[in-house]
Design an enzyme around this catalytic site. Structure first.
Site, PDB file in Angstrom:
ATOM      1  N   HIS A 233      -7.798   9.863   0.344  1.00  0.00           N
ATOM      2  CA  HIS A 233      -9.433   9.563   0.575  1.00  0.00           C
ATOM      3  C   HIS A 233      -9.427   8.034   0.741  1.00  0.00           C
ATOM      4  CE1 HIS A 233     -13.475   9.609  -1.724  1.00  0.00           C
ATOM      5  NE2 HIS A 233     -13.550   8.672  -0.399  1.00  0.00           N
TER       6      HIS A 233
ATOM      7  N   ASP B 113     -16.455  15.693  -4.196  1.00  0.00           N
ATOM      8  CA  ASP B 113     -15.963  14.515  -4.937  1.00  0.00           C
ATOM      9  C   ASP B 113     -16.520  13.829  -5.722  1.00  0.00           C
ATOM     10  OD1 ASP B 113     -14.163  12.739  -6.064  1.00  0.00           O
ATOM     11  OD2 ASP B 113     -13.675  11.892  -3.901  1.00  0.00           O
TER      12      ASP B 113
ATOM     13  N   MET C  68     -11.065   4.569   0.753  1.00  0.00           N
ATOM     14  CA  MET C  68     -12.285   3.842   0.548  1.00  0.00           C
ATOM     15  C   MET C  68     -12.065   2.454   1.092  1.00  0.00           C
ATOM     16  SD  MET C  68     -13.249   5.960  -2.920  1.00  0.00           S
ATOM     17  CE  MET C  68     -11.640   6.736  -2.936  1.00  0.00           C
TER      18      MET C  68
ATOM     19  N   MET D 268      -8.573   2.582  -2.686  1.00  0.00           N
ATOM     20  CA  MET D 268     -10.019   1.559  -2.926  1.00  0.00           C
ATOM     21  C   MET D 268      -9.260   0.133  -2.565  1.00  0.00           C
ATOM     22  SD  MET D 268     -11.597   3.247  -6.251  1.00  0.00           S
ATOM     23  CE  MET D 268     -11.812   4.790  -6.362  1.00  0.00           C
TER      24      MET D 268
ATOM     25  N   ASP E 139      -6.761   8.369  -4.145  1.00  0.00           N
ATOM     26  CA  ASP E 139      -7.906   7.651  -3.779  1.00  0.00           C
ATOM     27  C   ASP E 139      -7.660   6.273  -3.466  1.00  0.00           C
ATOM     28  OD1 ASP E 139     -10.352   9.320  -4.324  1.00  0.00           O
ATOM     29  OD2 ASP E 139      -9.480   9.609  -6.341  1.00  0.00           O
TER      30      ASP E 139
ATOM     31  N   MET F  91     -19.716  13.288  -1.217  1.00  0.00           N
ATOM     32  CA  MET F  91     -19.598  12.421  -2.570  1.00  0.00           C
ATOM     33  C   MET F  91     -20.793  13.021  -3.319  1.00  0.00           C
ATOM     34  SD  MET F  91     -16.828  10.579  -2.163  1.00  0.00           S
ATOM     35  CE  MET F  91     -17.030   9.943  -3.711  1.00  0.00           C
TER      36      MET F  91
ATOM     37  N   SER G 193      -7.405  14.586  -8.554  1.00  0.00           N
ATOM     38  CA  SER G 193      -7.466  13.157  -8.388  1.00  0.00           C
ATOM     39  C   SER G 193      -6.715  12.427  -9.417  1.00  0.00           C
ATOM     40  CB  SER G 193      -9.016  12.635  -8.314  1.00  0.00           C
ATOM     41  OG  SER G 193      -8.958  11.429  -8.214  1.00  0.00           O
TER      42      SER G 193
ATOM     43  N   HIS H 299      -5.329  14.633  -4.635  1.00  0.00           N
ATOM     44  CA  HIS H 299      -6.313  13.777  -4.202  1.00  0.00           C
ATOM     45  C   HIS H 299      -6.024  12.374  -4.519  1.00  0.00           C
ATOM     46  CE1 HIS H 299     -10.432  12.992  -2.521  1.00  0.00           C
ATOM     47  NE2 HIS H 299     -10.531  11.982  -3.581  1.00  0.00           N
TER      48      HIS H 299
HETATM   49  C1  DX5 Z   1     -14.216   8.215  -6.728  1.00  0.00           C
HETATM   50  C2  DX5 Z   1     -13.146   9.059  -6.205  1.00  0.00           C
HETATM   51  C3  DX5 Z   1     -13.088  10.283  -6.927  1.00  0.00           C
HETATM   52  C4  DX5 Z   1     -12.628  10.276  -8.347  1.00  0.00           C
HETATM   53  C5  DX5 Z   1     -13.473  11.397  -8.942  1.00  0.00           C
HETATM   54  O1  DX5 Z   1     -14.772   7.244  -5.860  1.00  0.00           O
HETATM   55  O2  DX5 Z   1     -13.460   9.090  -4.925  1.00  0.00           O
HETATM   56  O3  DX5 Z   1     -11.912  10.912  -6.239  1.00  0.00           O
HETATM   57  O4  DX5 Z   1     -11.602  10.421  -8.637  1.00  0.00           O
HETATM   58  O5  DX5 Z   1     -13.059  11.308 -10.367  1.00  0.00           O
HETATM   59  P1  DX5 Z   1     -13.968  12.285 -11.523  1.00  0.00           P
HETATM   60  O6  DX5 Z   1     -13.480  13.612 -10.942  1.00  0.00           O
HETATM   61  O7  DX5 Z   1     -13.578  11.707 -12.788  1.00  0.00           O
HETATM   62  O8  DX5 Z   1     -15.473  12.076 -11.006  1.00  0.00           O
HETATM   63 ZN    ZN Z   2     -11.807  10.652  -3.899  1.00  0.00          ZN
END
Ligand code: DX5
Ligand code: ZN
Length: 226
Positions: A67, A180, A69, A38, A36, A138, A9, A34
């Site tokens: 991913h 994740d 969000m 947001m 992310d 999650m 990620s 990965h």
């Molecule tokens: C959180 C993300 C994750 C995040 C995980 O909302 O979806 O992908 O980057 O980070 P770590 O591995 O640090 O928990």
């Molecule tokens: Zn993620």
């Protein structure tokens, strides 16, 4: 025996040097990037979008695992397909029409994943599993890297693994089971034993200078699971 994949990620990478970070983590052995996304609406944080995905794509010689969000979901899906995403996952609470969103992701040529927050029941799989390519559990509440693994995710993984294996036995459809949040060298074997085959790790990889060393220790821990 399951084939295990490490999805790095980039949320915890150095955002001022993202291209270099992607190349470094791929060279270190990551199987997926990965990504992310947001929106400060569905989750309380704001990150990166399709423009950054397109810019990073030439640096990523492995598939990009997006991913989402974000809410709503559909408007942005074709943009990520054009930006080079291989997998696009979304949260059922963020889409008015989950089946339509899954179909849209396929129409634009990507694999589709459905994401389950810690309090989201697996019931959403009742009428979607046969159309999915990936189920993402999650193990933290989405929005931030560096949070602690929520142990209840292990039981949920096992339940998702049973559903995926039952469908495979019936139809031969292969579906990845991704976890994740809070994945570390220390807990990855236990998570694999619960049924995950694809492991997102952000802070565990980017928080220490030797990315290859960390990924290597994760693989060694996974090898002990068999
Ligand atoms: C959180 C993300 C994750 C995040 C995980 O909302 O979806 O992908 O980057 O980070 P770590 O591995 O640090 O928990
Ligand atoms: Zn993620």
């Amino acid at each position: 025996m399951l084939e295990y994949r490490i999805a790095a990620s980039i949320l915890s990478a150095d955002f001022a040097r993202l291209g270099e970070e992607v190349r470094a983590v791929v060279a270190a052995g990551a199987d997926l990037i990965h990504f992310d996304v947001m929106d400060n609406h569905y989750v309380p944080n704001l990150t990166i979008g399709p423009l950054v995905c397109a810019a990073l794509k030439p640096h990523a010689s492995v598939p990009v695992d997006v991913h989402l969000m974000v809410k709503p979901v559909d408007r942005i899906v074709p943009d990520f397909a054009k930006a080079g995403a291989s997998i696009i996952s979304f949260h059922p609470e963020a889409s008015e029409h989950v089946d339509r969103t899954v179909a849209l992701i396929h129409e634009v040529g990507c694999k589709a994943g459905l994401v389950f927050n810690p309090a989201t029941p697996l019931d959403w799989l009742d009428h979607t599993l046969g159309a999915l390519d990936l189920v993402l559990i999650m193990s933290v509440n989405p929005g931030f890297g560096g949070q602690s693994f929520i142990p209840g995710a292990l039981r949920k993984l096992a339940a998702a693994r049973s559903r995926i294996d039952a469908l495979f036995a019936r139809t031969g459809r292969k579906i990845l089971l991704e976890i994740d949040g809070g994945v570390k060298v220390e807990n990855i074997a236990e998570i694999a034993r619960a049924g995950a085959d694809t492991f997102v790790a952000g802070s565990a990889i980017f928080g220490a200078p030797d990315y290859a060393g960390t990924i290597g220790r994760m693989r060694a821990a996974l090898a002990s699971v068999g």
